[in-house]
Design a protein around this motif. Structure first.
Motif, short mmCIF file in Angstrom:
data_model
loop_
_atom_site.label_atom_id
_atom_site.label_comp_id
_atom_site.label_asym_id
_atom_site.label_seq_id
_atom_site.Cartn_x
_atom_site.Cartn_y
_atom_site.Cartn_z
N GLU A 1 -7.04 11.01 -44.73
CA GLU A 1 -5.64 10.61 -44.58
C GLU A 1 -4.78 11.39 -45.57
OE1 GLU A 1 -4.29 8.51 -42.36
OE2 GLU A 1 -6.25 8.14 -41.47
N ILE A 2 -3.62 11.86 -45.11
CA ILE A 2 -2.67 12.60 -45.94
C ILE A 2 -1.35 11.84 -45.93
CG2 ILE A 2 -1.37 14.75 -46.18
CD1 ILE A 2 -4.33 15.14 -46.62
N SER A 3 -0.77 11.65 -47.11
CA SER A 3 0.53 11.00 -47.21
C SER A 3 1.20 11.49 -48.48
CB SER A 3 0.38 9.48 -47.25
OG SER A 3 1.64 8.88 -47.34
N ALA A 4 2.40 12.03 -48.37
CA ALA A 4 3.10 12.54 -49.54
C ALA A 4 4.61 12.39 -49.34
CB ALA A 4 2.76 14.01 -49.76
N ILE A 5 5.31 12.26 -50.46
CA ILE A 5 6.76 12.11 -50.45
C ILE A 5 7.31 12.67 -51.77
CG2 ILE A 5 6.66 9.77 -51.41
CD1 ILE A 5 9.01 9.04 -49.59
N ASN A 6 8.54 13.16 -51.78
CA ASN A 6 9.16 13.65 -53.02
C ASN A 6 9.43 12.50 -53.97
OD1 ASN A 6 9.24 16.37 -52.38
ND2 ASN A 6 11.21 16.21 -51.38
N ARG A 7 9.49 12.82 -55.28
CA ARG A 7 9.80 11.81 -56.30
C ARG A 7 11.25 11.36 -56.18
NH1 ARG A 7 7.18 13.55 -62.03
NH2 ARG A 7 5.16 14.20 -61.22
N HIS A 8 11.49 10.09 -56.54
CA HIS A 8 12.83 9.54 -56.60
C HIS A 8 12.93 8.68 -57.87
CE1 HIS A 8 14.07 10.85 -52.62
NE2 HIS A 8 12.86 10.52 -52.21
N ILE A 9 14.04 8.78 -58.58
CA ILE A 9 14.23 8.01 -59.81
C ILE A 9 14.10 6.52 -59.50
CG2 ILE A 9 15.92 7.38 -61.60
CD1 ILE A 9 17.00 10.25 -61.35
N GLY A 10 13.30 5.83 -60.30
CA GLY A 10 13.12 4.39 -60.15
C GLY A 10 12.04 3.99 -59.16
N VAL A 11 11.39 4.96 -58.52
CA VAL A 11 10.34 4.68 -57.55
C VAL A 11 9.03 5.27 -58.07
CG1 VAL A 11 9.58 5.05 -55.17
CG2 VAL A 11 12.01 4.74 -55.66
N LEU A 12 7.94 4.51 -57.95
CA LEU A 12 6.64 5.00 -58.40
C LEU A 12 6.27 6.29 -57.67
CD1 LEU A 12 4.60 1.69 -58.53
CD2 LEU A 12 5.59 2.95 -60.45
N VAL A 13 5.60 7.19 -58.40
CA VAL A 13 5.14 8.45 -57.80
C VAL A 13 4.04 8.15 -56.80
CG1 VAL A 13 4.06 10.68 -58.29
CG2 VAL A 13 5.72 9.75 -59.87
N PRO A 14 4.13 8.69 -55.58
CA PRO A 14 3.09 8.44 -54.58
C PRO A 14 1.77 9.11 -54.99
CG PRO A 14 4.66 10.05 -53.78
CD PRO A 14 5.19 9.55 -55.08
N PRO A 15 0.65 8.65 -54.42
CA PRO A 15 -0.66 9.20 -54.79
C PRO A 15 -0.79 10.71 -54.53
CG PRO A 15 -0.90 7.31 -53.33
CD PRO A 15 0.55 7.61 -53.44
N ASP A 16 -0.18 11.20 -53.49
CA ASP A 16 -0.29 12.62 -53.16
C ASP A 16 1.12 13.18 -53.00
OD1 ASP A 16 -1.51 15.01 -52.71
OD2 ASP A 16 -2.18 14.55 -50.69
N GLU A 17 1.77 13.45 -54.11
CA GLU A 17 3.16 13.85 -54.16
C GLU A 17 3.40 15.19 -53.46
OE1 GLU A 17 6.36 14.81 -57.69
OE2 GLU A 17 4.26 14.58 -58.14
N LEU A 18 4.51 15.31 -52.75
CA LEU A 18 4.93 16.56 -52.13
C LEU A 18 5.75 17.34 -53.15
CD1 LEU A 18 4.84 18.10 -49.46
CD2 LEU A 18 6.98 16.99 -48.84
N THR A 19 5.25 18.48 -53.61
CA THR A 19 5.91 19.25 -54.67
C THR A 19 7.03 20.10 -54.09
OG1 THR A 19 4.33 21.07 -54.45
CG2 THR A 19 3.80 19.35 -56.04
N PRO A 20 8.00 20.50 -54.93
CA PRO A 20 9.11 21.31 -54.44
C PRO A 20 8.62 22.61 -53.79
CG PRO A 20 9.56 20.52 -56.63
CD PRO A 20 8.13 20.18 -56.33
N GLY A 21 9.34 23.05 -52.79
CA GLY A 21 8.92 24.22 -52.03
C GLY A 21 9.42 25.54 -52.58
N ILE A 22 8.86 26.60 -52.03
CA ILE A 22 9.33 27.95 -52.33
C ILE A 22 9.99 28.50 -51.07
CG2 ILE A 22 7.57 28.42 -54.08
CD1 ILE A 22 6.07 30.06 -51.94
N LYS A 23 10.95 29.36 -51.27
CA LYS A 23 11.65 29.96 -50.14
C LYS A 23 10.79 31.07 -49.54
CE LYS A 23 16.03 32.01 -48.83
NZ LYS A 23 17.33 32.50 -49.30
N LEU A 24 10.63 31.05 -48.23
CA LEU A 24 9.92 32.10 -47.51
C LEU A 24 10.94 33.01 -46.83
CD1 LEU A 24 7.15 29.90 -45.82
CD2 LEU A 24 6.96 31.23 -47.93
#
Length: 74
Positions: A16-39
């Motif tokens: 199972e895969i689940s990720a989301i960006n960080r938000h102030i005041g919200v717990l960090v998810p187990p598999d955080e989605l990191t900021p992207g790079i421009k292609l």
């Protein structure tokens, strides 16, 4: 909000895969989605697009995002 969820394979080997960006005041998810790079921008059968790549922190899953600009007539 950018969010990713899904799975690889079926049966006992299912991951199972689940990720989301960080938000102030919200717990960090187990598999955080990191900021992207421009292609490099490109085009396909849908038209011209801008592309970005992000990665999940734990599972190291690369996620490519294409953004298609569209004309908006008001």
């Amino acid at each position: 909000m950018t969010q990713l969820s899904g799975h690889f394979a079926d049966g006992e080997g299912r991951i199972e895969i689940s990720a989301i960006n960080r938000h102030i005041g919200v717990l960090v998810p187990p598999d955080e989605l990191t900021p992207g790079i421009k292609l490099d921008p490109g085009s396909d059968s849908f038209g011209v697009f801008y592309a970005f790549r992000a990665q999940t922190r734990n599972s190291r899953l690369n996620v490519d995002l294409k953004i298609y600009p569209i004309d908006c007539f008001l």
